[in-house]
Write a protein that holds these residues in place. Structure first.
Motif, PDB file in Angstrom:
ATOM      1  N   GLU A  36       0.830  -1.191   0.000  1.00  0.00           N
ATOM      2  CA  GLU A  36       0.000   0.000   0.000  1.00  0.00           C
ATOM      3  C   GLU A  36       0.866   1.242   0.000  1.00  0.00           C
ATOM      4  O   GLU A  36       1.914   1.287   0.634  1.00  0.00           O
ATOM      5  CB  GLU A  36      -0.902   0.028   1.242  1.00  0.00           C
ATOM      6  N   GLU A  37       0.404   2.276  -0.708  1.00  0.00           N
ATOM      7  CA  GLU A  37       1.115   3.538  -0.676  1.00  0.00           C
ATOM      8  C   GLU A  37       0.934   4.159   0.690  1.00  0.00           C
ATOM      9  O   GLU A  37      -0.140   4.142   1.261  1.00  0.00           O
ATOM     10  CB  GLU A  37       0.563   4.473  -1.765  1.00  0.00           C
ATOM     11  N   THR A  38       2.002   4.722   1.232  1.00  0.00           N
ATOM     12  CA  THR A  38       1.911   5.239   2.584  1.00  0.00           C
ATOM     13  C   THR A  38       2.266   6.721   2.626  1.00  0.00           C
ATOM     14  O   THR A  38       1.394   7.567   2.544  1.00  0.00           O
ATOM     15  CB  THR A  38       2.833   4.440   3.509  1.00  0.00           C
ATOM     16  N   LYS A  39       3.524   7.078   2.735  1.00  0.00           N
ATOM     17  CA  LYS A  39       3.865   8.485   2.863  1.00  0.00           C
ATOM     18  C   LYS A  39       4.699   8.937   1.680  1.00  0.00           C
ATOM     19  O   LYS A  39       5.247   8.131   0.941  1.00  0.00           O
ATOM     20  CB  LYS A  39       4.642   8.748   4.160  1.00  0.00           C
ATOM     21  N   THR A  40       4.815  10.219   1.532  1.00  0.00           N
ATOM     22  CA  THR A  40       5.579  10.748   0.437  1.00  0.00           C
ATOM     23  C   THR A  40       7.008  10.987   0.859  1.00  0.00           C
ATOM     24  O   THR A  40       7.287  11.496   1.937  1.00  0.00           O
ATOM     25  CB  THR A  40       4.953  12.075  -0.040  1.00  0.00           C
ATOM     26  N   GLU A  41       7.912  10.614  -0.019  1.00  0.00           N
ATOM     27  CA  GLU A  41       9.329  10.782   0.270  1.00  0.00           C
ATOM     28  C   GLU A  41       9.629  12.264   0.421  1.00  0.00           C
ATOM     29  O   GLU A  41       9.120  13.095  -0.325  1.00  0.00           O
ATOM     30  CB  GLU A  41      10.136  10.191  -0.886  1.00  0.00           C
ATOM     31  N   GLY A  42      10.465  12.610   1.362  1.00  0.00           N
ATOM     32  CA  GLY A  42      10.820  13.995   1.563  1.00  0.00           C
ATOM     33  C   GLY A  42      10.141  14.612   2.769  1.00  0.00           C
ATOM     34  O   GLY A  42      10.498  15.694   3.182  1.00  0.00           O
ATOM     35  N   LYS A  43       9.121  13.938   3.332  1.00  0.00           N
ATOM     36  CA  LYS A  43       8.496  14.420   4.558  1.00  0.00           C
ATOM     37  C   LYS A  43       9.268  13.853   5.732  1.00  0.00           C
ATOM     38  O   LYS A  43       9.117  12.690   6.084  1.00  0.00           O
ATOM     39  CB  LYS A  43       7.030  13.992   4.615  1.00  0.00           C
ATOM     40  N   ASP A  44      10.103  14.660   6.314  1.00  0.00           N
ATOM     41  CA  ASP A  44      11.009  14.181   7.360  1.00  0.00           C
ATOM     42  C   ASP A  44      10.298  14.214   8.710  1.00  0.00           C
ATOM     43  O   ASP A  44      10.619  15.012   9.582  1.00  0.00           O
ATOM     44  CB  ASP A  44      12.265  15.047   7.386  1.00  0.00           C
ATOM     45  N   TYR A  45       9.321  13.326   8.883  1.00  0.00           N
ATOM     46  CA  TYR A  45       8.594  13.260  10.136  1.00  0.00           C
ATOM     47  C   TYR A  45       9.476  12.700  11.245  1.00  0.00           C
ATOM     48  O   TYR A  45      10.264  11.781  11.025  1.00  0.00           O
ATOM     49  CB  TYR A  45       7.358  12.367  10.007  1.00  0.00           C
ATOM     50  N   GLU A  46       9.292  13.239  12.442  1.00  0.00           N
ATOM     51  CA  GLU A  46       9.954  12.716  13.632  1.00  0.00           C
ATOM     52  C   GLU A  46       8.882  12.274  14.619  1.00  0.00           C
ATOM     53  O   GLU A  46       8.076  13.087  15.073  1.00  0.00           O
ATOM     54  CB  GLU A  46      10.866  13.769  14.261  1.00  0.00           C
ATOM     55  N   ILE A  47       8.857  10.988  14.918  1.00  0.00           N
ATOM     56  CA  ILE A  47       7.819  10.410  15.764  1.00  0.00           C
ATOM     57  C   ILE A  47       8.456   9.835  17.023  1.00  0.00           C
ATOM     58  O   ILE A  47       9.409   9.052  16.943  1.00  0.00           O
ATOM     59  CB  ILE A  47       7.045   9.312  15.004  1.00  0.00           C
ATOM     60  N   THR A  48       7.945  10.227  18.171  1.00  0.00           N
ATOM     61  CA  THR A  48       8.440   9.705  19.447  1.00  0.00           C
ATOM     62  C   THR A  48       7.461   8.658  19.968  1.00  0.00           C
ATOM     63  O   THR A  48       6.262   8.927  20.076  1.00  0.00           O
ATOM     64  CB  THR A  48       8.590  10.834  20.485  1.00  0.00           C
ATOM     65  N   VAL A  49       7.988   7.480  20.281  1.00  0.00           N
ATOM     66  CA  VAL A  49       7.196   6.399  20.863  1.00  0.00           C
ATOM     67  C   VAL A  49       7.573   6.296  22.337  1.00  0.00           C
ATOM     68  O   VAL A  49       8.738   6.052  22.668  1.00  0.00           O
ATOM     69  CB  VAL A  49       7.459   5.064  20.151  1.00  0.00           C
ATOM     70  N   VAL A  50       6.601   6.505  23.222  1.00  0.00           N
ATOM     71  CA  VAL A  50       6.848   6.462  24.662  1.00  0.00           C
ATOM     72  C   VAL A  50       6.219   5.188  25.222  1.00  0.00           C
ATOM     73  O   VAL A  50       4.997   5.086  25.345  1.00  0.00           O
ATOM     74  CB  VAL A  50       6.268   7.700  25.375  1.00  0.00           C
ATOM     75  N   CYS A  51       7.062   4.206  25.548  1.00  0.00           N
ATOM     76  CA  CYS A  51       6.583   2.931  26.080  1.00  0.00           C
ATOM     77  C   CYS A  51       6.311   3.039  27.579  1.00  0.00           C
ATOM     78  O   CYS A  51       6.764   3.972  28.239  1.00  0.00           O
ATOM     79  CB  CYS A  51       7.607   1.833  25.826  1.00  0.00           C
ATOM     80  N   MET A  52       5.586   2.054  28.117  1.00  0.00           N
ATOM     81  CA  MET A  52       5.372   2.011  29.572  1.00  0.00           C
ATOM     82  C   MET A  52       6.693   1.912  30.311  1.00  0.00           C
ATOM     83  O   MET A  52       6.860   2.450  31.403  1.00  0.00           O
ATOM     84  CB  MET A  52       4.504   0.813  29.940  1.00  0.00           C
ATOM     85  N   ALA A  53       7.626   1.174  29.724  1.00  0.00           N
ATOM     86  CA  ALA A  53       8.966   0.997  30.282  1.00  0.00           C
ATOM     87  C   ALA A  53       9.817   0.402  29.174  1.00  0.00           C
ATOM     88  O   ALA A  53       9.319   0.055  28.102  1.00  0.00           O
ATOM     89  CB  ALA A  53       8.940   0.078  31.501  1.00  0.00           C
ATOM     90  N   LEU A  54      11.122   0.299  29.420  1.00  0.00           N
ATOM     91  CA  LEU A  54      12.001  -0.401  28.476  1.00  0.00           C
ATOM     92  C   LEU A  54      12.839  -1.418  29.244  1.00  0.00           C
ATOM     93  O   LEU A  54      14.045  -1.538  29.038  1.00  0.00           O
ATOM     94  CB  LEU A  54      12.888   0.593  27.725  1.00  0.00           C
ATOM     95  N   ASN A  55      12.169  -2.134  30.146  1.00  0.00           N
ATOM     96  CA  ASN A  55      12.879  -3.082  31.017  1.00  0.00           C
ATOM     97  C   ASN A  55      12.489  -4.531  30.741  1.00  0.00           C
ATOM     98  O   ASN A  55      12.742  -5.404  31.564  1.00  0.00           O
ATOM     99  CB  ASN A  55      12.610  -2.748  32.488  1.00  0.00           C
ATOM    100  N   SER A  56      11.840  -4.785  29.606  1.00  0.00           N
ATOM    101  CA  SER A  56      11.431  -6.161  29.312  1.00  0.00           C
ATOM    102  C   SER A  56      11.421  -6.397  27.816  1.00  0.00           C
ATOM    103  O   SER A  56      11.395  -5.454  27.009  1.00  0.00           O
ATOM    104  CB  SER A  56      10.033  -6.435  29.884  1.00  0.00           C
ATOM    105  N   ASP A  57      11.442  -7.676  27.444  1.00  0.00           N
ATOM    106  CA  ASP A  57      11.381  -8.044  26.027  1.00  0.00           C
ATOM    107  C   ASP A  57      10.134  -7.485  25.360  1.00  0.00           C
ATOM    108  O   ASP A  57      10.161  -7.103  24.195  1.00  0.00           O
ATOM    109  CB  ASP A  57      11.376  -9.569  25.872  1.00  0.00           C
ATOM    110  N   TYR A  58       9.027  -7.470  26.105  1.00  0.00           N
ATOM    111  CA  TYR A  58       7.770  -7.023  25.508  1.00  0.00           C
ATOM    112  C   TYR A  58       7.909  -5.629  24.924  1.00  0.00           C
ATOM    113  O   TYR A  58       7.535  -5.380  23.769  1.00  0.00           O
ATOM    114  CB  TYR A  58       6.645  -7.042  26.550  1.00  0.00           C
ATOM    115  N   TRP A  59       8.447  -4.712  25.707  1.00  0.00           N
ATOM    116  CA  TRP A  59       8.538  -3.330  25.228  1.00  0.00           C
ATOM    117  C   TRP A  59       9.617  -3.174  24.175  1.00  0.00           C
ATOM    118  O   TRP A  59       9.525  -2.284  23.315  1.00  0.00           O
ATOM    119  CB  TRP A  59       8.734  -2.377  26.411  1.00  0.00           C
TER     120      TRP A  59
END
Length: 340
Positions: A36-59
């Motif tokens: 599927e077509e998604t985004k256009t090249e050249g749009k330099d988006y910056e996305i921050t993903v904030v997990c519950m924690a980063l202390n386990s395999d799940y996250w």
């Protein structure tokens, strides 16, 4: 005459160069693995993903999915999280930092759904798209977020409870070890399992929190066994606590106690394959992180997204864990994320 020709030639070359630059800077559609077509090249988006924690395999699997989407879509993805799921203050700060640093969109797995409402309001006031994953915010104001992606935890807990019931007899006793009190995810997973087990005729003798911590779960399970030595099974609302219960059972020299966790982490998969942990209700953390970023990009591109997006679960056993693990490992390798 020659001089004029040279001038026209130089002008023609200049026009060609300008047109080439314009064409080179124009947007080109990229495709995901699904075509599927998604985004256009050249749009330099910056996305921050904030997990519950980063202390386990799940996250870290959530991180892998987010990075996989970022690689496919050509956007910058920064994944952060506190050292423990109980640290909501640190998570609030991370959300605020993402706003202050100019993130184009934020993907958030709120570790304390009530406390993180204030952070969601900060994001809204900053006019930044917000995608919620894994656990819903404890609010009736749906304008605070653009969409929610995650497991239906009550139904999933019910699947874990039914699996335990299939291994036991009516009247058998079960202990539930759950995550932090007040976390809706763990409330739902415990409630769903309890309802299913009691409907099947099992007796839930104790429900105690261990804050998603393996060490605390060891102590909780030991105390439950001392209070009621007839416990035949433990259900835990995440895998780390299930592995803590397993440690307590092994230390007590007990056998044939059913132990089922929740999440489908690598440590749990190892234990199931070794014939120790009985099972785990496996979510799709890679898909969760992946879809979180994909939906954030769609929102930034002005596309409509579904408000509620449910993900399926599978109960892992010694019969299906090898195939499940192979698929997960292939996705993680593709993402480039290194697990602990």
């Amino acid at each position: 005459m020659k001089r004029n020709m040279r001038k026209w030639s130089a002008l023609f070359v200049s026009i060609i160069l300008v047109l080439s630059m314009i064409m080179g800077c124009s947007s080109k559609k990229e495709e995901t693995s699904g075509g599927e077509e998604t985004k256009t090249e050249g749009k330099d988006y910056e996305i921050t993903v904030v997990c519950m924690a980063l202390n386990s395999d799940y996250w870290h699997m959530v991180e892998a999915g987010a990075k996989l989407a970022g690689n496919e879509l050509g956007v910058t993805v920064d994944v952060v999280g506190p050292n423990a799921e109980s640290d909501s203050a640190a998570q609030i700060n991370m959300v605020e930092d993402a706003c202050n640093s100019g993130a184009d969109a934020i993907v958030l797995a709120p570790n304390e759904p009530t406390s993180l409402v204030s952070a969601a309001k900060t994001v809204k006031n900053n006019d930044t798209p917000l995608v919620i994953i894994d656990a819903k915010l404890d609010t009736d104001d749906e304008s605070l977020y653009d969409c929610f992606i995650g497991t239906g935890n009550i139904a999933a807990g019910g699947e874990g409870g039914n699996f335990i019931a299939s291994k036991l007899e009516k009247g058998d006793k079960v202990g539930i070890i759950r995550g932090l009190n007040g976390q809706s995810v763990h409330d739902q997973r415990a409630d769903g399992a309890q309802a299913a087990m009691e409907e099947a005729g099992l007796e839930v003798v104790s429900i105690q929190p261990a804050d998603s911590d393996r060490g605390k779960a060891v102590n909780v399970a030991e105390n439950m066994l001392q209070s009621d030595p007839d416990i035949k099974a433990f259900y835990a609302t995440n895998d780390d606590m299930a592995l803590g219960a397993l440690q307590a059972v092994e230390s007590a020299g007990l056998k044939d106690i059913v132990i089922v966790g929740f999440d489908g982490t690598f440590n749990a998969m190892d234990s199931i394959a070794d014939g120790k942990l009985t099972g785990s209700v496996a979510q799709q953390p890679i898909e969760e992180g992946y879809q979180g970023v994909v939906n954030a990009v769609k929102i930034l591109d002005g596309e409509e997204v579904e408000k509620e997006q449910a993900l399926d679960v599978v109960v892992l056993t010694d019969e299906n864990v090898a195939d499940f693990r192979k698929n997960v490992e292939e996705q993680i390798e593709k993402s480039g994320v290194k697990l602990n």
